[in-house]
Motif scaffolding. Structure first.
Motif, PDB file in Angstrom:
ATOM      1  N   VAL A  49     -14.900  22.212  20.948  1.00  0.00           N
ATOM      2  CA  VAL A  49     -15.450  22.143  19.594  1.00  0.00           C
ATOM      3  C   VAL A  49     -16.963  22.284  19.654  1.00  0.00           C
ATOM      4  O   VAL A  49     -17.575  22.169  20.721  1.00  0.00           O
ATOM      5  N   ASP A  50     -17.568  22.504  18.489  1.00  0.00           N
ATOM      6  CA  ASP A  50     -19.024  22.569  18.394  1.00  0.00           C
ATOM      7  C   ASP A  50     -19.609  21.165  18.382  1.00  0.00           C
ATOM      8  O   ASP A  50     -19.078  20.267  17.716  1.00  0.00           O
ATOM      9  N   LEU A  51     -20.720  20.997  19.099  1.00  0.00           N
ATOM     10  CA  LEU A  51     -21.474  19.750  19.086  1.00  0.00           C
ATOM     11  C   LEU A  51     -22.780  19.971  18.334  1.00  0.00           C
ATOM     12  O   LEU A  51     -23.325  21.067  18.333  1.00  0.00           O
ATOM     13  N   ALA A  52     -23.293  18.912  17.721  1.00  0.00           N
ATOM     14  CA  ALA A  52     -24.389  19.030  16.763  1.00  0.00           C
ATOM     15  C   ALA A  52     -25.771  19.185  17.377  1.00  0.00           C
ATOM     16  O   ALA A  52     -26.666  19.704  16.725  1.00  0.00           O
ATOM     17  N   SER A  53     -25.984  18.746  18.599  1.00  0.00           N
ATOM     18  CA  SER A  53     -27.327  18.739  19.186  1.00  0.00           C
ATOM     19  C   SER A  53     -27.311  19.326  20.593  1.00  0.00           C
ATOM     20  O   SER A  53     -26.332  19.183  21.327  1.00  0.00           O
ATOM     21  N   ASP A  54     -28.434  19.930  20.973  1.00  0.00           N
ATOM     22  CA  ASP A  54     -28.549  20.599  22.270  1.00  0.00           C
ATOM     23  C   ASP A  54     -28.303  19.657  23.448  1.00  0.00           C
ATOM     24  O   ASP A  54     -27.832  20.088  24.497  1.00  0.00           O
ATOM     25  N   ASN A  55     -28.673  18.399  23.310  1.00  0.00           N
ATOM     26  CA  ASN A  55     -28.562  17.443  24.414  1.00  0.00           C
ATOM     27  C   ASN A  55     -27.167  16.854  24.556  1.00  0.00           C
ATOM     28  O   ASN A  55     -26.918  16.100  25.491  1.00  0.00           O
ATOM     29  N   GLN A  56     -26.276  17.172  23.675  1.00  0.00           N
ATOM     30  CA  GLN A  56     -24.925  16.630  23.730  1.00  0.00           C
ATOM     31  C   GLN A  56     -24.027  17.516  24.593  1.00  0.00           C
ATOM     32  O   GLN A  56     -24.127  18.738  24.555  1.00  0.00           O
ATOM     33  N   TYR A  57     -23.155  16.854  25.359  1.00  0.00           N
ATOM     34  CA  TYR A  57     -22.212  17.580  26.200  1.00  0.00           C
ATOM     35  C   TYR A  57     -21.010  16.696  26.480  1.00  0.00           C
ATOM     36  O   TYR A  57     -21.103  15.469  26.417  1.00  0.00           O
ATOM     37  N   ALA A  58     -19.903  17.308  26.786  1.00  0.00           N
ATOM     38  CA  ALA A  58     -18.698  16.565  27.156  1.00  0.00           C
ATOM     39  C   ALA A  58     -18.442  16.745  28.639  1.00  0.00           C
ATOM     40  O   ALA A  58     -18.740  17.793  29.216  1.00  0.00           O
ATOM     41  N   GLU A  59     -17.889  15.681  29.221  1.00  0.00           N
ATOM     42  CA  GLU A  59     -17.613  15.691  30.654  1.00  0.00           C
ATOM     43  C   GLU A  59     -16.298  14.962  30.920  1.00  0.00           C
ATOM     44  O   GLU A  59     -16.044  13.899  30.348  1.00  0.00           O
ATOM     45  N   GLN A  60     -15.489  15.568  31.751  1.00  0.00           N
ATOM     46  CA  GLN A  60     -14.266  14.900  32.214  1.00  0.00           C
ATOM     47  C   GLN A  60     -14.730  13.844  33.217  1.00  0.00           C
ATOM     48  O   GLN A  60     -15.205  14.182  34.299  1.00  0.00           O
ATOM     49  N   GLN A  95     -31.101  20.686  15.011  1.00  0.00           N
ATOM     50  CA  GLN A  95     -30.783  21.548  16.143  1.00  0.00           C
ATOM     51  C   GLN A  95     -29.573  22.411  15.833  1.00  0.00           C
ATOM     52  O   GLN A  95     -28.797  22.120  14.936  1.00  0.00           O
ATOM     53  N   GLU A  96     -29.459  23.479  16.583  1.00  0.00           N
ATOM     54  CA  GLU A  96     -28.330  24.389  16.422  1.00  0.00           C
ATOM     55  C   GLU A  96     -27.078  23.784  17.045  1.00  0.00           C
ATOM     56  O   GLU A  96     -27.136  23.205  18.138  1.00  0.00           O
ATOM     57  N   LYS A  97     -25.954  23.952  16.386  1.00  0.00           N
ATOM     58  CA  LYS A  97     -24.686  23.550  16.984  1.00  0.00           C
ATOM     59  C   LYS A  97     -24.417  24.446  18.191  1.00  0.00           C
ATOM     60  O   LYS A  97     -24.857  25.597  18.236  1.00  0.00           O
ATOM     61  N   HIS A  98     -23.697  23.907  19.147  1.00  0.00           N
ATOM     62  CA  HIS A  98     -23.299  24.720  20.302  1.00  0.00           C
ATOM     63  C   HIS A  98     -21.873  24.347  20.697  1.00  0.00           C
ATOM     64  O   HIS A  98     -21.451  23.210  20.538  1.00  0.00           O
ATOM     65  N   PHE A  99     -21.173  25.342  21.194  1.00  0.00           N
ATOM     66  CA  PHE A  99     -19.774  25.150  21.588  1.00  0.00           C
ATOM     67  C   PHE A  99     -19.707  24.460  22.932  1.00  0.00           C
ATOM     68  O   PHE A  99     -20.392  24.833  23.881  1.00  0.00           O
TER      69      PHE A  99
END
Length: 159
Positions: free
Chosen positions: A146-157, A136-140
């Motif tokens: 930072v960039d994450l490696a997979s579309d399904n990844q996300y960060a949350e406070q 998968q494409e990295k996304h910011f």
């Protein structure tokens, strides 16, 4: 506390300079779900285990004028939850430090909601959720910067 690596000044896993603590265990859920040996961190499974004293890690962190966050990653921090929980509790309650803590996990939020609820009482914690999916494409991600490696990844406070 059982770990495999510490990077006292890390500039690649969070938008601010951080201490990076690599945790030693994982169920390799990404490999199982993807039906391949594709874990981007699988080499860490061969790393030597280090028995660290949390107070010493915290004092190194607090004495460093460059870092302003702590990142847990490596293999799977939530598979070492007791160690991560005790570290955060010590940092917050004994050392009264409310700096940002970032936890990189391959779990989906609903799989670890009980642990998220425990961590919420400490405040200022960010979790990166989602399994690694190859190809998968990295996304910011704006939350961690930072960039994450997979579309399904996300960060949350989380708190």
């Amino acid at each position: 506390m059982t770990i495999i690596k510490v990077i006292e000044e890390d500039f690649s896993n969070y938008k601010l300079p951080s201490m990076f603590i690599a945790m030693p265990y994982c169920t390799f859920k990404c490999d199982i779900e993807n039906k391949c040996r594709c874990c981007q961190n699988s080499g860490l499974a061969q790393a030597q285990i280090i028995h660290a004293i949390p107070d010493q890690l915290i004092l190194h962190y607090l004495d460093n004028p460059i870092t302003s966050a702590i990142v847990f990653g490596g293999l799977e921090p939530f598979d070492s939850f007791d160690d991560v929980h005790q570290f955060i509790k010590l940092l917050r309650e004994r050392y009264h430090c409310n700096d940002t803590i970032v936890i990189y996990t391959g779990y989906y939020r609903d799989e670890i909601e009980d642990k998220i609820e425990i961590l919420k009482k400490f405040g200022n914690i960010i979790c990166k959720f989602g399994r690694f999916v190859p190809g998968q494409e990295k996304h910011f991600d704006a939350v961690i910067g930072v960039d994450l490696a997979s579309d399904n990844q996300y960060a949350e406070q989380i708190c």
